[in-house]
Design an enzyme around this catalytic site. Structure first.
Site, PDB file in Angstrom:
ATOM      1  N   HIS A 268      -2.733  40.912 -14.003  1.00 53.00           N
ATOM      2  CA  HIS A 268      -1.668  39.965 -14.374  1.00 53.00           C
ATOM      3  C   HIS A 268      -1.688  38.843 -13.323  1.00 53.00           C
ATOM      4  O   HIS A 268      -2.699  38.172 -13.159  1.00 53.00           O
ATOM      5  CB  HIS A 268      -0.358  40.757 -14.426  1.00 53.00           C
ATOM      6  CG  HIS A 268       0.812  40.072 -15.056  1.00 53.00           C
ATOM      7  ND1 HIS A 268       0.738  38.872 -15.687  1.00 53.00           N
ATOM      8  CD2 HIS A 268       2.129  40.452 -15.155  1.00 53.00           C
ATOM      9  CE1 HIS A 268       1.936  38.527 -16.152  1.00 53.00           C
ATOM     10  NE2 HIS A 268       2.803  39.471 -15.834  1.00 53.00           N
ATOM     11  N   HIS A 309      -7.705  37.052 -22.182  1.00 56.49           N
ATOM     12  CA  HIS A 309      -6.249  37.083 -22.320  1.00 56.49           C
ATOM     13  C   HIS A 309      -5.886  37.889 -23.558  1.00 56.49           C
ATOM     14  O   HIS A 309      -6.602  37.841 -24.553  1.00 56.49           O
ATOM     15  CB  HIS A 309      -5.685  35.663 -22.445  1.00 56.49           C
ATOM     16  CG  HIS A 309      -4.240  35.586 -22.099  1.00 56.49           C
ATOM     17  ND1 HIS A 309      -3.261  35.896 -22.995  1.00 56.49           N
ATOM     18  CD2 HIS A 309      -3.619  35.291 -20.930  1.00 56.49           C
ATOM     19  CE1 HIS A 309      -2.090  35.767 -22.389  1.00 56.49           C
ATOM     20  NE2 HIS A 309      -2.282  35.416 -21.137  1.00 56.49           N
ATOM     21  N   ASP A 365      -5.445  31.601 -14.391  1.00 54.40           N
ATOM     22  CA  ASP A 365      -5.754  31.998 -13.016  1.00 54.40           C
ATOM     23  C   ASP A 365      -7.132  31.573 -12.548  1.00 54.40           C
ATOM     24  O   ASP A 365      -7.468  31.703 -11.376  1.00 54.40           O
ATOM     25  CB  ASP A 365      -5.634  33.523 -12.871  1.00 54.40           C
ATOM     26  CG  ASP A 365      -4.191  33.973 -12.966  1.00 54.40           C
ATOM     27  OD1 ASP A 365      -3.340  33.291 -12.373  1.00 54.40           O
ATOM     28  OD2 ASP A 365      -3.916  34.974 -13.642  1.00 54.40           O
TER      29      ASP A 365
HETATM   30  N1  CMC Z   1     -14.448  40.325 -17.929  1.00 54.31           N
HETATM   31  C1  CMC Z   1     -15.307  41.091 -18.634  1.00 54.31           C
HETATM   32  N2  CMC Z   1     -14.984  41.722 -19.771  1.00 54.31           N
HETATM   33  C2  CMC Z   1     -13.726  41.594 -20.201  1.00 54.31           C
HETATM   34  C3  CMC Z   1     -12.769  40.809 -19.519  1.00 54.31           C
HETATM   35  C4  CMC Z   1     -13.176  40.166 -18.349  1.00 54.31           C
HETATM   36  N3  CMC Z   1     -12.314  39.410 -17.654  1.00 54.31           N
HETATM   37  N4  CMC Z   1     -11.586  40.864 -20.187  1.00 54.31           N
HETATM   38  C5  CMC Z   1     -11.797  41.658 -21.235  1.00 54.31           C
HETATM   39  N5  CMC Z   1     -13.093  42.097 -21.256  1.00 54.31           N
HETATM   40  C6  CMC Z   1     -13.735  42.925 -22.288  1.00 54.31           C
HETATM   41  C7  CMC Z   1     -13.294  44.368 -22.182  1.00 54.31           C
HETATM   42  O1  CMC Z   1     -14.160  45.114 -21.349  1.00 54.31           O
HETATM   43  C8  CMC Z   1     -13.339  44.787 -23.628  1.00 54.31           C
HETATM   44  O2  CMC Z   1     -14.698  45.007 -23.968  1.00 54.31           O
HETATM   45  P1  CMC Z   1     -15.113  46.178 -25.021  1.00 54.31           P
HETATM   46  O3  CMC Z   1     -14.529  45.732 -26.323  1.00 54.31           O
HETATM   47  O4  CMC Z   1     -16.595  46.238 -24.982  1.00 54.31           O
HETATM   48  O5  CMC Z   1     -14.458  47.444 -24.496  1.00 54.31           O
HETATM   49  C9  CMC Z   1     -12.875  43.544 -24.401  1.00 54.31           C
HETATM   50  O6  CMC Z   1     -13.245  42.458 -23.557  1.00 54.31           O
HETATM   51  C10 CMC Z   1     -11.383  43.519 -24.682  1.00 54.31           C
HETATM   52  O7  CMC Z   1     -10.688  43.707 -23.453  1.00 54.31           O
HETATM   53  P2  CMC Z   1      -9.279  44.392 -23.288  1.00 54.31           P
HETATM   54  O8  CMC Z   1      -9.181  44.929 -21.908  1.00 54.31           O
HETATM   55  O9  CMC Z   1      -9.070  45.349 -24.424  1.00 54.31           O
HETATM   56  O10 CMC Z   1      -8.306  43.159 -23.503  1.00 54.31           O
HETATM   57  P3  CMC Z   1      -6.781  43.126 -23.144  1.00 54.31           P
HETATM   58  O11 CMC Z   1      -6.143  42.188 -24.083  1.00 54.31           O
HETATM   59  O12 CMC Z   1      -6.230  44.497 -23.054  1.00 54.31           O
HETATM   60  O13 CMC Z   1      -6.788  42.527 -21.646  1.00 54.31           O
HETATM   61  C11 CMC Z   1      -6.733  41.049 -19.813  1.00 54.31           C
HETATM   62  C12 CMC Z   1      -6.438  41.236 -21.313  1.00 54.31           C
HETATM   63  C13 CMC Z   1      -6.205  39.710 -19.361  1.00 54.31           C
HETATM   64  C14 CMC Z   1      -6.020  42.154 -19.012  1.00 54.31           C
HETATM   65  C15 CMC Z   1      -8.273  41.142 -19.587  1.00 54.31           C
HETATM   66  O14 CMC Z   1      -8.912  40.117 -20.307  1.00 54.31           O
HETATM   67  C16 CMC Z   1      -8.653  41.089 -18.109  1.00 54.31           C
HETATM   68  O15 CMC Z   1      -8.669  42.123 -17.454  1.00 54.31           O
HETATM   69  N6  CMC Z   1      -8.965  39.872 -17.564  1.00 54.31           N
HETATM   70  C17 CMC Z   1      -9.241  39.736 -16.140  1.00 54.31           C
HETATM   71  C18 CMC Z   1      -7.939  39.672 -15.357  1.00 54.31           C
HETATM   72  C19 CMC Z   1      -7.234  38.344 -15.531  1.00 54.31           C
HETATM   73  O16 CMC Z   1      -7.839  37.280 -15.422  1.00 54.31           O
HETATM   74  N7  CMC Z   1      -5.921  38.428 -15.756  1.00 54.31           N
HETATM   75  C20 CMC Z   1      -5.068  37.233 -15.853  1.00 54.31           C
HETATM   76  C21 CMC Z   1      -4.478  37.064 -17.220  1.00 54.31           C
HETATM   77  S1  CMC Z   1      -3.757  35.442 -17.459  1.00 54.31           S
HETATM   78  C22 CMC Z   1      -2.415  35.372 -16.362  1.00 54.31           C
HETATM   79  C23 CMC Z   1      -1.298  36.249 -16.795  1.00 54.31           C
HETATM   80  O17 CMC Z   1      -0.559  35.880 -17.721  1.00 54.31           O
HETATM   81  O18 CMC Z   1      -1.106  37.298 -16.181  1.00 54.31           O
END
Ligand code: CMC
Length: 432
Positions: A268, A309, A365
């Site tokens: 986050h 996201h 971010d």
């Molecule tokens: N790098 C590599 N792979 C990723 C990433 C990433 N940053 N984000 C998602 N994926 C992949 C993930 O491994 C999954 O792959 P698969 O379908 O093969 O298992 C797929 O994309 C879907 O990911 P998810 O974890 O199910 O997606 P989510 O909606 O639950 O997570 C997130 C959203 C923001 C937590 C995630 O994209 C992430 O961890 N990003 C990096 C951390 C980050 O930059 N966070 C800041 C968010 S914006 C500021 C805020 O509002 O907090």
């Protein structure tokens, strides 16, 4: 004939149910009537990360993640970033409309006159270790404020709520700056009522021995924009924490400490700090391709921080505004060498099937940390720089939740129990 209802056939019993559809949702409690027999508890929906569950109605922030739209109270984020300032946007989030001149002046004056903190707060901060993470300090001090303002428990009283909201918006920058100064061993700087919200924060952060701190107008404006972009983001993890704790009628300081805890996480608001650490680790733009391969082959263990996201599946409008603003800041501060690595990382990732297929784009971010670093903020202050403006959003969400007496009550999800059935206690000597 069309109807705003959903018909459900339960193939276990052959029974058909009709449930109303309102605002594109069905009410989860309406499916409880679907049972296989008198002993059956009734059907529930299972949604561990709230991926398709609305927990409230809200009139604060609208996001359309498929096309990259973010509006506060109907106003596009691009217009607010260009024309508004953080305090005006805060007023908008809290009150629903942009202020008139007298309303704006009264609000600004009230916030400005609540920026000081009790002297005991300094002692509280002094008690932390010299290298304590500032986010941990801010979270603890915000929780401690509930002991300074015990009347804040009267959450059903509108005027009391308003007072605490103004206190928090005013005092969080002071607490944040004090946490930073404690870490750096510098004396605490009192707020300066002559300065703007962001100008005063820069003053409390960076003033040394000079009589009057000169705020650079470009950096002040950049901070205003960054704060506006971070001010609210509807039902994200930390707002949900704020609403959940607040639903127990806890005071806003305790609820906000929980929200800060949620924001602290690297998935986050801690992501901006993680991005900087990642860019430093990559070290040079020639190493970017290798790092991207590592991310792809890690099976989800290594993430490209600042990418992806839950809601935005096209682009994050906040990231676009920040990227454009970076050049103006670098003209004042000088170039941040990490920018080259970030630009290369974005270029390679956006052309890569792995990221395209999963709709992963730079989020807010990705570039914010590079700007903050150029402005002189240390990396571990980055999540705090997210928490300061998000205070407005958390409090707007909390206030809306408390006012919604018709629909909101204490948050209490259900579970699907898959553990052991009833069994008898055995004394230790007889256990296998
Ligand atoms: N790098 C590599 N792979 C990723 C990433 C990433 N940053 N984000 C998602 N994926 C992949 C993930 O491994 C999954 O792959 P698969 O379908 O093969 O298992 C797929 O994309 C879907 O990911 P998810 O974890 O199910 O997606 P989510 O909606 O639950 O997570 C997130 C959203 C923001 C937590 C995630 O994209 C992430 O961890 N990003 C990096 C951390 C980050 O930059 N966070 C800041 C968010 S914006 C500021 C805020 O509002 O907090």
């Amino acid at each position: 004939m069309t109807k705003d209802t959903l018909s459900i056939t339960d193939n276990r019993t052959g029974k058909i149910y009709e449930v109303p559809i309102k605002n594109g949702t069905i009410n989860a409690i309406d499916i409880r009537q679907i049972k296989t027999g008198a002993e059956d508890f009734g059907l529930m929906s299972y949604d561990p990360a709230y991926t398709n569950t609305a927990s409230c109605t809200s009139r604060i922030t609208f996001i359309d993640g498929d096309v990259g739209i973010l509006n506060y109270r109907g106003y596009p984020i691009e217009q607010l970033a260009e024309q508004s300032n953080h305090l005006e946007t805060t007023y908008l989030l809290l009150n629903g409309d942009l202020p008139t001149r007298p309303q704006y002046e009264a609000f600004t004056s009230d916030i400005t006159h609540h920026t000081m903190v009790h002297e005991n707060i300094k002692e509280l901060i002094d008690a932390f270790r010299y290298d304590a993470h500032p986010m941990g300090m801010v979270m603890s001090v915000v929780a401690a404020l509930s002991t300074f303002y015990p009347e804040s428990k009267k959450v059903r009283d509108k005027d009391t709520r308003r007072k605490q909201i103004h206190r928090l918006i005013a005092k969080v920058p002071t607490i944040a700056a004090y946490a930073f100064r404690h870490r750096t061993g510098l004396h605490y700087v009192l707020p300066d009522n002559e300065l703007s919200y962001c100008g005063n924060f820069l003053n409390m952060m960076f003033k040394r021995t000079e009589g009057t701190f000169k705020v650079n107008p470009v950096l002040e404006k950049a901070l205003e924009v960054l704060f506006i972009l971070h001010a609210d983001h509807e039902q994200n993890c930390s707002s949900t924490a704020m609403r959940t704790v607040g639903s127990a009628e806890s005071d806003p300081y305790s609820s906000m400490a929980a929200a800060i805890g949620a924001l602290y996480g690297p998935l986050h608001g801690g992501a901006n700090e993680a991005v900087l650490r990642m860019l430093n680790e990559i070290g040079h733009k020639n190493n970017v391709a290798k790092f991207v391969n590592e991310v792809k082959s890690s099976g989800g263990d290594v993430r490209l921080m600042g990418f992806g996201h839950r809601v935005y599946k096209n682009f994050d409008p906040r990231a676009k505004i920040i990227k454009k603003m970076a050049d103006q800041v670098f003209e004042v501060t000088g170039h941040n060498p990490l920018l080259e690595i970030a630009v290369e990382l974005e270029r390679i990732a956006l052309e890569d099937d792995y990221f395209i297929k999963r709709k992963l784009y730079p989020n807010v971010d990705f570039y914010s940390g590079i700007i903050y670093q150029a402005m002189g903020f240390p990396v571990d202050m980055f999540p705090v720089l997210f928490a300061i403006p998000r205070t407005a959003g958390w409090l707007a969400q909390w206030d809306e939740m408390v006012e919604d007496v018709k629909e909101q009550k204490i948050a209490r999800p259900r579970q699907v129990y898959l553990g052991a059935g009833k069994r008898d206690y055995t004394v230790m000597s007889k256990r296998a």
